[in-house]
Design a protein around this motif. Sequence first.
Motif, PDB file in Angstrom:
ATOM      1  N   ALA A  10      -2.338   9.155  -0.908  1.00 26.60           N
ATOM      2  CA  ALA A  10      -1.585   7.971  -2.725  1.00 26.60           C
ATOM      3  C   ALA A  10      -1.714   6.770  -2.139  1.00 26.60           C
ATOM      4  O   ALA A  10      -2.174   5.728  -2.724  1.00 26.60           O
ATOM      5  N   VAL A  47      -5.606  13.041 -13.139  1.00 27.43           N
ATOM      6  CA  VAL A  47      -4.961  13.520 -13.640  1.00 27.43           C
ATOM      7  C   VAL A  47      -4.717  15.233 -14.020  1.00 27.43           C
ATOM      8  O   VAL A  47      -4.537  16.454 -13.204  1.00 27.43           O
ATOM      9  N   THR A  78      -0.161  17.466  -7.130  1.00 22.40           N
ATOM     10  CA  THR A  78      -0.527  17.112  -8.685  1.00 22.40           C
ATOM     11  C   THR A  78       1.036  16.070  -9.229  1.00 22.40           C
ATOM     12  O   THR A  78       0.523  15.114 -10.016  1.00 22.40           O
ATOM     13  N   GLU A  79       2.262  16.263  -7.903  1.00 19.60           N
ATOM     14  CA  GLU A  79       2.985  15.703  -8.670  1.00 19.60           C
ATOM     15  C   GLU A  79       3.029  14.270  -8.444  1.00 19.60           C
ATOM     16  O   GLU A  79       3.239  13.709  -8.983  1.00 19.60           O
ATOM     17  N   VAL A  80       1.955  13.936  -6.752  1.00 17.09           N
ATOM     18  CA  VAL A  80       2.245  12.344  -6.458  1.00 17.09           C
ATOM     19  C   VAL A  80       1.053  11.972  -8.196  1.00 17.09           C
ATOM     20  O   VAL A  80       1.382  10.742  -8.223  1.00 17.09           O
ATOM     21  N   LEU A  82       0.698  12.681 -10.670  1.00 18.64           N
ATOM     22  CA  LEU A  82       1.137  12.030 -12.221  1.00 18.64           C
ATOM     23  C   LEU A  82       2.620  11.402 -11.851  1.00 18.64           C
ATOM     24  O   LEU A  82       2.056  10.344 -13.003  1.00 18.64           O
ATOM     25  N   GLU A  83       2.844  11.299 -10.948  1.00 12.60           N
ATOM     26  CA  GLU A  83       3.894   9.884 -11.022  1.00 12.60           C
ATOM     27  C   GLU A  83       3.020   8.334 -10.598  1.00 12.60           C
ATOM     28  O   GLU A  83       3.611   7.635 -11.202  1.00 12.60           O
ATOM     29  N   THR A  84       2.288   8.805 -10.288  1.00  8.58           N
ATOM     30  CA  THR A  84       1.240   7.312  -9.536  1.00  8.58           C
ATOM     31  C   THR A  84       0.663   7.005 -11.298  1.00  8.58           C
ATOM     32  O   THR A  84       0.794   5.622 -11.684  1.00  8.58           O
ATOM     33  N   VAL A  86       2.041   7.743 -14.030  1.00  4.07           N
ATOM     34  CA  VAL A  86       3.408   7.013 -14.982  1.00  4.07           C
ATOM     35  C   VAL A  86       3.949   6.038 -14.292  1.00  4.07           C
ATOM     36  O   VAL A  86       4.545   5.191 -15.355  1.00  4.07           O
ATOM     37  N   SER A  87       3.832   5.317 -13.341  1.00  6.45           N
ATOM     38  CA  SER A  87       4.077   4.058 -12.368  1.00  6.45           C
ATOM     39  C   SER A  87       2.845   3.227 -13.350  1.00  6.45           C
ATOM     40  O   SER A  87       3.773   2.029 -13.703  1.00  6.45           O
ATOM     41  N   ARG A  89       1.710   3.495 -16.204  1.00  9.64           N
ATOM     42  CA  ARG A  89       2.216   3.303 -17.210  1.00  9.64           C
ATOM     43  C   ARG A  89       3.207   2.156 -17.459  1.00  9.64           C
ATOM     44  O   ARG A  89       3.224   1.807 -18.364  1.00  9.64           O
ATOM     45  N   ASP A  90       3.971   2.380 -16.517  1.00  9.77           N
ATOM     46  CA  ASP A  90       4.854   1.726 -16.944  1.00  9.77           C
ATOM     47  C   ASP A  90       4.881   0.371 -16.435  1.00  9.77           C
ATOM     48  O   ASP A  90       5.078  -0.913 -17.124  1.00  9.77           O
TER      49      ASP A  90
END
Length: 104
Positions: A10, A47, A78-80, A82-84, A86-87, A89-90
Motif C-alpha cells: 500500500a 478494488v 481488500t480493506e487497505v 478500499l480505504e485507499t 475512499v481516501s 475519493r475524499d
Amino acid sequence: MSTPSVANNAYQMAANLARKTASPEDTMPSTTGVDFGQMVQQAVESVVDKGRGMDDKSIGLVEGRTDVVDVVTAVAETEVALETMVSVRDRVISAYEEIMRMPI
C-alpha cells in the motif's frame, strides 16, 4: 502474505501515485496518457477484484479448501484497497469543493 507486506504494498502504491502527480510533465496538458475516467475505472475494478478474491477465499474456508491465514490476508488486502479508494475519493471531493469556492 503477511500484514507488513500488505502495508508495504500500500505504501509503495501511494508513493508511486505521489511521484506521478509530482512529476513536471503532469503539469502540462497531455494527449497521450490515460485519462482520469479510465484511471478511476481501473482503480475501482482493482478494488472489486480484490473483494471477489476475498469472497472466494472466504467460501473456500467454509468448504475447507483454504487456510485461515489466506482469508485473513485477503481481508486485510481488500480493506487497505478500499480505504485507499475512499481516501482518494475524499481528496477528489475536497479538491472539487475548493475549486467551486474560487472566485471567478
